[in-house]
Design a protein around this motif. Structure first.
Motif, PDB file in Angstrom:
ATOM      1  N   LEU A 121       0.830  -1.207   0.000  1.00 25.84           N
ATOM      2  CA  LEU A 121       0.000   0.000   0.000  1.00 25.84           C
ATOM      3  C   LEU A 121       0.858   1.248   0.000  1.00 25.84           C
ATOM      4  CD1 LEU A 121      -2.623  -1.081   2.706  1.00 25.84           C
ATOM      5  CD2 LEU A 121      -2.746  -1.397   0.216  1.00 25.84           C
ATOM      6  N   ASN A 122       0.319   2.318  -0.643  1.00 20.99           N
ATOM      7  CA  ASN A 122       1.020   3.599  -0.520  1.00 20.99           C
ATOM      8  C   ASN A 122       0.665   4.241   0.817  1.00 20.99           C
ATOM      9  OD1 ASN A 122      -1.441   5.058  -0.765  1.00 20.99           O
ATOM     10  ND2 ASN A 122      -1.298   5.054  -3.006  1.00 20.99           N
ATOM     11  N   ARG A 123       1.154   5.405   1.069  1.00 22.36           N
ATOM     12  CA  ARG A 123       0.992   6.022   2.385  1.00 22.36           C
ATOM     13  C   ARG A 123      -0.473   6.260   2.734  1.00 22.36           C
ATOM     14  NH1 ARG A 123       5.115   8.186   5.029  1.00 22.36           N
ATOM     15  NH2 ARG A 123       6.285   8.233   3.075  1.00 22.36           N
ATOM     16  N   ASP A 124      -1.247   6.827   1.793  1.00 26.47           N
ATOM     17  CA  ASP A 124      -2.661   7.095   2.073  1.00 26.47           C
ATOM     18  C   ASP A 124      -3.455   5.803   2.223  1.00 26.47           C
ATOM     19  OD1 ASP A 124      -2.368   9.839   2.075  1.00 26.47           O
ATOM     20  OD2 ASP A 124      -2.757  10.030  -0.082  1.00 26.47           O
ATOM     21  N   GLU A 125      -3.164   4.811   1.384  1.00 30.07           N
ATOM     22  CA  GLU A 125      -3.859   3.533   1.483  1.00 30.07           C
ATOM     23  C   GLU A 125      -3.544   2.831   2.804  1.00 30.07           C
ATOM     24  OE1 GLU A 125      -3.981   2.393  -3.305  1.00 30.07           O
ATOM     25  OE2 GLU A 125      -2.289   1.782  -2.033  1.00 30.07           O
ATOM     26  N   LEU A 126      -2.300   2.949   3.241  1.00 31.60           N
ATOM     27  CA  LEU A 126      -1.917   2.341   4.512  1.00 31.60           C
ATOM     28  C   LEU A 126      -2.656   3.007   5.671  1.00 31.60           C
ATOM     29  CD1 LEU A 126      -0.138   0.463   6.201  1.00 31.60           C
ATOM     30  CD2 LEU A 126       1.672   2.194   6.082  1.00 31.60           C
ATOM     31  N   ALA A 127      -2.737   4.331   5.621  1.00 25.12           N
ATOM     32  CA  ALA A 127      -3.460   5.044   6.675  1.00 25.12           C
ATOM     33  C   ALA A 127      -4.931   4.625   6.707  1.00 25.12           C
ATOM     34  CB  ALA A 127      -3.339   6.554   6.471  1.00 25.12           C
ATOM     35  N   ASP A 128      -5.541   4.500   5.519  1.00 24.34           N
ATOM     36  CA  ASP A 128      -6.954   4.084   5.466  1.00 24.34           C
ATOM     37  C   ASP A 128      -7.127   2.657   5.989  1.00 24.34           C
ATOM     38  OD1 ASP A 128      -7.674   6.502   4.394  1.00 24.34           O
ATOM     39  OD2 ASP A 128      -7.577   5.809   2.304  1.00 24.34           O
ATOM     40  N   ALA A 129      -6.189   1.765   5.665  1.00 26.25           N
ATOM     41  CA  ALA A 129      -6.284   0.382   6.132  1.00 26.25           C
ATOM     42  C   ALA A 129      -6.171   0.315   7.651  1.00 26.25           C
ATOM     43  CB  ALA A 129      -5.203  -0.470   5.471  1.00 26.25           C
ATOM     44  N   LEU A 130      -5.276   1.099   8.214  1.00 27.02           N
ATOM     45  CA  LEU A 130      -5.125   1.115   9.671  1.00 27.02           C
ATOM     46  C   LEU A 130      -6.370   1.693  10.339  1.00 27.02           C
ATOM     47  CD1 LEU A 130      -1.416   2.288   9.943  1.00 27.02           C
ATOM     48  CD2 LEU A 130      -2.315  -0.011  10.365  1.00 27.02           C
ATOM     49  N   LEU A 131      -6.948   2.709   9.702  1.00 30.50           N
ATOM     50  CA  LEU A 131      -8.156   3.316  10.255  1.00 30.50           C
ATOM     51  C   LEU A 131      -9.320   2.326  10.259  1.00 30.50           C
ATOM     52  CD1 LEU A 131      -9.418   5.951  11.319  1.00 30.50           C
ATOM     53  CD2 LEU A 131     -10.024   6.513   8.950  1.00 30.50           C
ATOM     54  N   ALA A 132      -9.344   1.428   9.283  1.00 29.00           N
ATOM     55  CA  ALA A 132     -10.435   0.462   9.175  1.00 29.00           C
ATOM     56  C   ALA A 132     -10.296  -0.707  10.155  1.00 29.00           C
ATOM     57  CB  ALA A 132     -10.496  -0.082   7.740  1.00 29.00           C
ATOM     58  N   GLU A 133      -9.128  -0.856  10.779  1.00 30.45           N
ATOM     59  CA  GLU A 133      -8.951  -1.952  11.728  1.00 30.45           C
ATOM     60  C   GLU A 133      -9.742  -1.680  13.004  1.00 30.45           C
ATOM     61  OE1 GLU A 133      -4.829  -2.377  12.630  1.00 30.45           O
ATOM     62  OE2 GLU A 133      -4.288  -3.246  10.693  1.00 30.45           O
ATOM     63  N   ASP A 134     -10.376  -2.714  13.528  1.00 30.57           N
ATOM     64  CA  ASP A 134     -10.968  -2.555  14.861  1.00 30.57           C
ATOM     65  C   ASP A 134      -9.895  -2.864  15.908  1.00 30.57           C
ATOM     66  OD1 ASP A 134     -10.823  -5.397  15.294  1.00 30.57           O
ATOM     67  OD2 ASP A 134     -12.737  -5.646  14.251  1.00 30.57           O
ATOM     68  N   ASP A 135     -10.221  -2.589  17.152  1.00 35.68           N
ATOM     69  CA  ASP A 135      -9.220  -2.734  18.214  1.00 35.68           C
ATOM     70  C   ASP A 135      -8.709  -4.167  18.327  1.00 35.68           C
ATOM     71  OD1 ASP A 135      -9.454  -0.075  18.753  1.00 35.68           O
ATOM     72  OD2 ASP A 135     -10.793  -0.325  20.487  1.00 35.68           O
ATOM     73  N   GLN A 136      -9.630  -5.137  18.207  1.00 30.28           N
ATOM     74  CA  GLN A 136      -9.209  -6.536  18.337  1.00 30.28           C
ATOM     75  C   GLN A 136      -8.273  -6.936  17.208  1.00 30.28           C
ATOM     76  OE1 GLN A 136      -9.999  -8.691  20.988  1.00 30.28           O
ATOM     77  NE2 GLN A 136      -8.286  -9.774  19.997  1.00 30.28           N
ATOM     78  N   GLN A 137      -8.612  -6.484  15.993  1.00 30.24           N
ATOM     79  CA  GLN A 137      -7.763  -6.812  14.854  1.00 30.24           C
ATOM     80  C   GLN A 137      -6.375  -6.193  15.023  1.00 30.24           C
ATOM     81  OE1 GLN A 137      -8.934  -5.148  11.070  1.00 30.24           O
ATOM     82  NE2 GLN A 137      -7.921  -6.786   9.914  1.00 30.24           N
ATOM     83  N   ALA A 138      -6.333  -4.964  15.485  1.00 30.60           N
ATOM     84  CA  ALA A 138      -5.038  -4.295  15.698  1.00 30.60           C
ATOM     85  C   ALA A 138      -4.209  -5.040  16.738  1.00 30.60           C
ATOM     86  CB  ALA A 138      -5.265  -2.851  16.126  1.00 30.60           C
ATOM     87  N   ASP A 139      -4.851  -5.459  17.835  1.00 31.98           N
ATOM     88  CA  ASP A 139      -4.134  -6.205  18.877  1.00 31.98           C
ATOM     89  C   ASP A 139      -3.618  -7.542  18.343  1.00 31.98           C
ATOM     90  OD1 ASP A 139      -4.567  -4.188  20.668  1.00 31.98           O
ATOM     91  OD2 ASP A 139      -6.273  -5.167  21.672  1.00 31.98           O
ATOM     92  N   ASP A 140      -4.478  -8.259  17.608  1.00 29.66           N
ATOM     93  CA  ASP A 140      -4.072  -9.553  17.064  1.00 29.66           C
ATOM     94  C   ASP A 140      -2.932  -9.406  16.057  1.00 29.66           C
ATOM     95  OD1 ASP A 140      -5.987 -10.775  18.592  1.00 29.66           O
ATOM     96  OD2 ASP A 140      -7.449 -10.991  16.960  1.00 29.66           O
ATOM     97  N   PHE A 141      -3.041  -8.369  15.243  1.00 30.67           N
ATOM     98  CA  PHE A 141      -2.013  -8.115  14.235  1.00 30.67           C
ATOM     99  C   PHE A 141      -0.650  -7.924  14.918  1.00 30.67           C
ATOM    100  CE2 PHE A 141      -1.716  -5.846   9.843  1.00 30.67           C
ATOM    101  CZ  PHE A 141      -0.608  -6.606   9.539  1.00 30.67           C
ATOM    102  N   GLY A 142      -0.586  -7.009  15.869  1.00 36.14           N
ATOM    103  CA  GLY A 142       0.684  -6.725  16.536  1.00 36.14           C
ATOM    104  C   GLY A 142       1.218  -7.919  17.301  1.00 36.14           C
ATOM    105  N   ARG A 143       0.345  -8.603  18.044  1.00 34.01           N
ATOM    106  CA  ARG A 143       0.786  -9.722  18.867  1.00 34.01           C
ATOM    107  C   ARG A 143       1.343 -10.860  18.015  1.00 34.01           C
ATOM    108  NH1 ARG A 143      -3.530 -10.531  21.047  1.00 34.01           N
ATOM    109  NH2 ARG A 143      -4.310 -12.336  19.896  1.00 34.01           N
ATOM    110  N   ASN A 144       0.619 -11.223  16.964  1.00 41.04           N
ATOM    111  CA  ASN A 144       1.045 -12.361  16.164  1.00 41.04           C
ATOM    112  C   ASN A 144       2.231 -12.045  15.266  1.00 41.04           C
ATOM    113  OD1 ASN A 144      -0.877 -14.683  16.711  1.00 41.04           O
ATOM    114  ND2 ASN A 144      -2.317 -13.002  16.394  1.00 41.04           N
ATOM    115  N   LEU A 145       2.340 -10.810  14.813  1.00 43.68           N
ATOM    116  CA  LEU A 145       3.548 -10.440  14.071  1.00 43.68           C
ATOM    117  C   LEU A 145       4.766 -10.468  14.995  1.00 43.68           C
ATOM    118  CD1 LEU A 145       2.424  -7.549  11.691  1.00 43.68           C
ATOM    119  CD2 LEU A 145       3.086  -9.870  11.084  1.00 43.68           C
ATOM    120  N   ASN A 146       4.593 -10.052  16.232  1.00 41.52           N
ATOM    121  CA  ASN A 146       5.701 -10.113  17.190  1.00 41.52           C
ATOM    122  C   ASN A 146       6.124 -11.552  17.458  1.00 41.52           C
ATOM    123  OD1 ASN A 146       6.486  -7.452  17.873  1.00 41.52           O
ATOM    124  ND2 ASN A 146       4.580  -7.179  19.010  1.00 41.52           N
ATOM    125  N   ILE A 147       5.133 -12.454  17.569  1.00 40.59           N
ATOM    126  CA  ILE A 147       5.451 -13.876  17.765  1.00 40.59           C
ATOM    127  C   ILE A 147       6.270 -14.392  16.581  1.00 40.59           C
ATOM    128  CG2 ILE A 147       4.460 -16.202  17.810  1.00 40.59           C
ATOM    129  CD1 ILE A 147       2.133 -15.034  19.433  1.00 40.59           C
TER     130      ILE A 147
END
Length: 201
Positions: A136-162
């Motif tokens: 994604l480009n910068r604007d698309e990335l910002a929109d994708a992050l904005l569309a994440e709900d809190d649970q998705q954001a938590d799961d994304f970070g936790r599992n990428l860290n694993i």
């Protein structure tokens, strides 16, 4: 004369301590090592034979040990954080010091099949989503992050860290094994009377 003699003694002892400290302090960089060698070259003759001063044999032994340590430290600066062992002569590589791992006190860093499957089941989908995020480009990335709900954001970070933790650990393990094999091959070559420089991987 007592006071001047006492003052001279204090100054003399301080001078000896300072001289010895130069060679008892381990340099951590190549310029620091060169400075120690030049210091010895310039002043060693003035201290030769003085009681309690390090003698030439002691100084050369410390310089040799420092040279070996600084050399390995410099080799460790290769881009992938591995020692650049491929150009080291076999005799030096075979003599490289290391501590064998104590298997009775150190757990194997390679996960079990069950652990691997469990982590892969949770991490791989997020890694694939991460690959899409990298496209994604910068604007698309910002929109994708904005569309994440809190649970998705938590799961994304936790599992990428694993995934990052596991893959980093396995990469370090694999590189360490490759390097140890090179040391072993060099030791075998020296023992069998092979040419001094065996090259490397």
């Amino acid at each position: 004369m007592v006071a001047p003699e006492a003052a001279w003694k204090v100054a003399h002892e301080a001078e000896i301590a300072a001289w010895n400290a130069v060679f008892e302090t381990r340099p951590t960089t190549l310029p620091g090592f060169v400075a120690v060698v030049r210091h010895a070259q310039q002043w060693a003759s003035d201290y030769y034979g003085i009681d309690e001063c390090l003698d030439a044999d002691d100084i050369m032994a410390k310089i040799a040990a420092d040279a070996e340590r600084v050399m390995w430290a410099a080799l460790d600066k290769r881009g992938d954080d591995r020692p650049n062992l491929s150009k080291v002569p076999a005799a030096e590589l075979a003599a490289m010091s290391f501590e064998p791992v104590n298997r009775s006190t150190t757990p194997c860093p390679v996960p079990s099949r069950e652990d691997w499957v469990r982590d892969a089941d949770t991490a791989l989908p997020w890694l694939r989503l991460g690959w899409l995020y990298l496209s994604l480009n910068r604007d698309e990335l910002a929109d994708a992050l904005l569309a994440e709900d809190d649970q998705q954001a938590d799961d994304f970070g936790r599992n990428l860290n694993i995934a990052a933790r596991n893959f980093d650990q396995l990469a370090r393990f694999a590189r360490a094994v490759l390097d140890r094999r090179m040391v072993g091959i060099a030791a075998l070559a020296v023992r069998e009377g092979a040419p001094d420089d065996i090259g490397g991987a």
